[in-house]
Design a protein around this motif. Structure first.
Motif, PDB file in Angstrom:
ATOM      1  N   CYS A 113       0.836  -1.201   0.000  1.00  0.00           N
ATOM      2  CA  CYS A 113       0.000   0.000   0.000  1.00  0.00           C
ATOM      3  C   CYS A 113       0.874   1.255   0.000  1.00  0.00           C
ATOM      4  O   CYS A 113       1.802   1.365   0.811  1.00  0.00           O
ATOM      5  CB  CYS A 113      -0.908   0.000   1.230  1.00  0.00           C
ATOM      6  SG  CYS A 113      -2.009   1.431   1.290  1.00  0.00           S
ATOM      7  N   PRO A 114       0.570   2.215  -0.876  1.00  0.00           N
ATOM      8  CA  PRO A 114       1.378   3.439  -0.932  1.00  0.00           C
ATOM      9  C   PRO A 114       1.153   4.378   0.249  1.00  0.00           C
ATOM     10  O   PRO A 114       1.850   5.382   0.377  1.00  0.00           O
ATOM     11  CB  PRO A 114       0.948   4.093  -2.248  1.00  0.00           C
ATOM     12  CG  PRO A 114      -0.405   3.546  -2.512  1.00  0.00           C
ATOM     13  CD  PRO A 114      -0.453   2.176  -1.913  1.00  0.00           C
ATOM     14  N   HIS A 115       0.203   4.030   1.129  1.00  0.00           N
ATOM     15  CA  HIS A 115      -0.007   4.865   2.312  1.00  0.00           C
ATOM     16  C   HIS A 115       1.097   4.583   3.329  1.00  0.00           C
ATOM     17  O   HIS A 115       2.042   5.356   3.435  1.00  0.00           O
ATOM     18  CB  HIS A 115      -1.407   4.609   2.907  1.00  0.00           C
ATOM     19  CG  HIS A 115      -1.691   5.424   4.123  1.00  0.00           C
ATOM     20  ND1 HIS A 115      -2.265   4.887   5.255  1.00  0.00           N
ATOM     21  CD2 HIS A 115      -1.465   6.727   4.394  1.00  0.00           C
ATOM     22  CE1 HIS A 115      -2.387   5.843   6.167  1.00  0.00           C
ATOM     23  NE2 HIS A 115      -1.916   6.966   5.653  1.00  0.00           N
ATOM     24  N   ALA A 175      -4.733   6.839   1.217  1.00  0.00           N
ATOM     25  CA  ALA A 175      -3.575   6.610   0.336  1.00  0.00           C
ATOM     26  C   ALA A 175      -3.308   7.856  -0.505  1.00  0.00           C
ATOM     27  O   ALA A 175      -4.227   8.385  -1.138  1.00  0.00           O
ATOM     28  CB  ALA A 175      -3.824   5.399  -0.552  1.00  0.00           C
ATOM     29  N   ARG A 191      -1.601   8.215  -3.247  1.00  0.00           N
ATOM     30  CA  ARG A 191      -1.520   7.989  -4.708  1.00  0.00           C
ATOM     31  C   ARG A 191      -2.095   6.611  -4.999  1.00  0.00           C
ATOM     32  O   ARG A 191      -2.380   5.836  -4.082  1.00  0.00           O
ATOM     33  CB  ARG A 191      -0.070   8.087  -5.196  1.00  0.00           C
ATOM     34  CG  ARG A 191       0.844   7.009  -4.652  1.00  0.00           C
ATOM     35  CD  ARG A 191       2.250   7.039  -5.275  1.00  0.00           C
ATOM     36  NE  ARG A 191       3.044   5.906  -4.839  1.00  0.00           N
ATOM     37  CZ  ARG A 191       3.819   5.900  -3.763  1.00  0.00           C
ATOM     38  NH1 ARG A 191       3.925   6.974  -3.017  1.00  0.00           N
ATOM     39  NH2 ARG A 191       4.509   4.815  -3.435  1.00  0.00           N
ATOM     40  N   ASP A 222       1.087   1.225  -7.031  1.00  0.00           N
ATOM     41  CA  ASP A 222       2.309   1.360  -7.828  1.00  0.00           C
ATOM     42  C   ASP A 222       2.336   0.314  -8.931  1.00  0.00           C
ATOM     43  O   ASP A 222       2.429  -0.891  -8.663  1.00  0.00           O
ATOM     44  CB  ASP A 222       3.537   1.225  -6.927  1.00  0.00           C
ATOM     45  CG  ASP A 222       3.628   2.375  -5.942  1.00  0.00           C
ATOM     46  OD1 ASP A 222       3.419   3.524  -6.367  1.00  0.00           O
ATOM     47  OD2 ASP A 222       3.904   2.129  -4.760  1.00  0.00           O
ATOM     48  N   ARG A 274      10.360  -1.406  -5.282  1.00  0.00           N
ATOM     49  CA  ARG A 274       9.687  -0.815  -4.121  1.00  0.00           C
ATOM     50  C   ARG A 274       9.721   0.700  -4.249  1.00  0.00           C
ATOM     51  O   ARG A 274      10.673   1.265  -4.780  1.00  0.00           O
ATOM     52  CB  ARG A 274      10.356  -1.256  -2.827  1.00  0.00           C
ATOM     53  CG  ARG A 274      10.221  -2.763  -2.600  1.00  0.00           C
ATOM     54  CD  ARG A 274      10.737  -3.157  -1.230  1.00  0.00           C
ATOM     55  NE  ARG A 274       9.882  -2.653  -0.179  1.00  0.00           N
ATOM     56  CZ  ARG A 274       8.905  -3.352   0.389  1.00  0.00           C
ATOM     57  NH1 ARG A 274       8.668  -4.583   0.002  1.00  0.00           N
ATOM     58  NH2 ARG A 274       8.166  -2.836   1.354  1.00  0.00           N
ATOM     59  N   PHE A 275       8.664   1.334  -3.713  1.00  0.00           N
ATOM     60  CA  PHE A 275       8.513   2.776  -3.841  1.00  0.00           C
ATOM     61  C   PHE A 275       8.255   3.401  -2.469  1.00  0.00           C
ATOM     62  O   PHE A 275       7.754   2.737  -1.558  1.00  0.00           O
ATOM     63  CB  PHE A 275       7.366   3.086  -4.813  1.00  0.00           C
ATOM     64  CG  PHE A 275       7.573   2.460  -6.169  1.00  0.00           C
ATOM     65  CD1 PHE A 275       8.321   3.120  -7.150  1.00  0.00           C
ATOM     66  CD2 PHE A 275       7.079   1.198  -6.456  1.00  0.00           C
ATOM     67  CE1 PHE A 275       8.544   2.523  -8.388  1.00  0.00           C
ATOM     68  CE2 PHE A 275       7.301   0.594  -7.693  1.00  0.00           C
ATOM     69  CZ  PHE A 275       8.031   1.264  -8.649  1.00  0.00           C
ATOM     70  N   GLN A 292       6.675   5.256   0.563  1.00  0.00           N
ATOM     71  CA  GLN A 292       5.295   5.296   1.041  1.00  0.00           C
ATOM     72  C   GLN A 292       4.968   6.679   1.601  1.00  0.00           C
ATOM     73  O   GLN A 292       5.856   7.394   2.045  1.00  0.00           O
ATOM     74  CB  GLN A 292       5.095   4.249   2.133  1.00  0.00           C
ATOM     75  CG  GLN A 292       5.276   2.842   1.637  1.00  0.00           C
ATOM     76  CD  GLN A 292       5.854   1.912   2.694  1.00  0.00           C
ATOM     77  OE1 GLN A 292       5.884   2.239   3.862  1.00  0.00           O
ATOM     78  NE2 GLN A 292       6.312   0.765   2.261  1.00  0.00           N
ATOM     79  N   LYS A 340       5.086   8.856  -7.141  1.00  0.00           N
ATOM     80  CA  LYS A 340       5.733   7.542  -7.125  1.00  0.00           C
ATOM     81  C   LYS A 340       7.240   7.760  -7.160  1.00  0.00           C
ATOM     82  O   LYS A 340       7.756   8.353  -8.124  1.00  0.00           O
ATOM     83  CB  LYS A 340       5.263   6.766  -8.348  1.00  0.00           C
ATOM     84  CG  LYS A 340       5.715   5.342  -8.425  1.00  0.00           C
ATOM     85  CD  LYS A 340       5.107   4.716  -9.683  1.00  0.00           C
ATOM     86  CE  LYS A 340       5.654   3.334  -9.942  1.00  0.00           C
ATOM     87  NZ  LYS A 340       5.186   2.803 -11.230  1.00  0.00           N
TER      88      LYS A 340
END
Ligand code: FES
Length: 155
Positions: A85-87, A121, A123, A126, A143-144, A146, A151
């Motif tokens: 999760c991008p959060h 979140a 965005r 990913d 991996r990005f 958070q 991104k």
């Protein structure tokens, strides 16, 4: 003479032990990984585990789990999303009933294109690079960062 002899032995050994502290020596997982045959994937996203060989200055370990992705094929178009999760980095699930991705931690939801439909979140999911190699699907797992709107690839 004893000190000179000890220095001759210890200096290279010390350099060898300390080498990983000032050099980037861990590698692996920076390439496309085969995740299955194209026929295994359809419109409903399917979760696949991503394994890669890793090595550092002292070890080489084969088939280490480095992450997971949701892979789908829709109208001839391939898609892959990270399950992170991008959060704040919890694991995303796919809810077949509502046909959307959901994060159990703070209730973010994402549509089939990965866009945020609900929750904190910052965005969308990913997207990962994906290729069809003569009927076999390959994914580049990355991996990005958070908690940020853009991104941003983690090195
Ligand atoms: S970690 Fe997914 S919504 Fe917070």
């Amino acid at each position: 003479m004893g000190a000179g002899l000890a220095g001759t032995v210890l200096a290279p050994a010390t350099g060898l032990v300390l080498f990983p502290l000032h050099e980037d020596v861990t590698s692996g997982g920076e390439e496309f990984v085969m995740v299955g045959d194209r026929a295994q994937f359809g419109v409903v996203p399917r979760r696949v585990e991503i394994f890669a060989d890793r090595k550092d200055a002292w070890n080489r370990v084969t088939r280490v789990r480095i992450g997971a992705a949701f892979v789908a094929v829709k109208g001839g178009t391939l898609s892959a999303f990270s399950t992170v999760c991008p959060h704040l980095g919890c694991g995303i699930d796919f809810d077949e009933e509502s046909s959307c991705f959901k994060c159990p931690c703070h209730r973010s939801s994402f549509d089939l294109e990965g866009a945020v439909t609900e929750g904190p979140a910052p965005r969308g999911l990913d997207a990962l690079e994906i290729e069809d190699r003569d009927g076999s699907i390959a994914v580049m797992y990355q991996r990005f960062r958070q908690g940020v709107a853009q991104k941003e690839l983690l090195g």
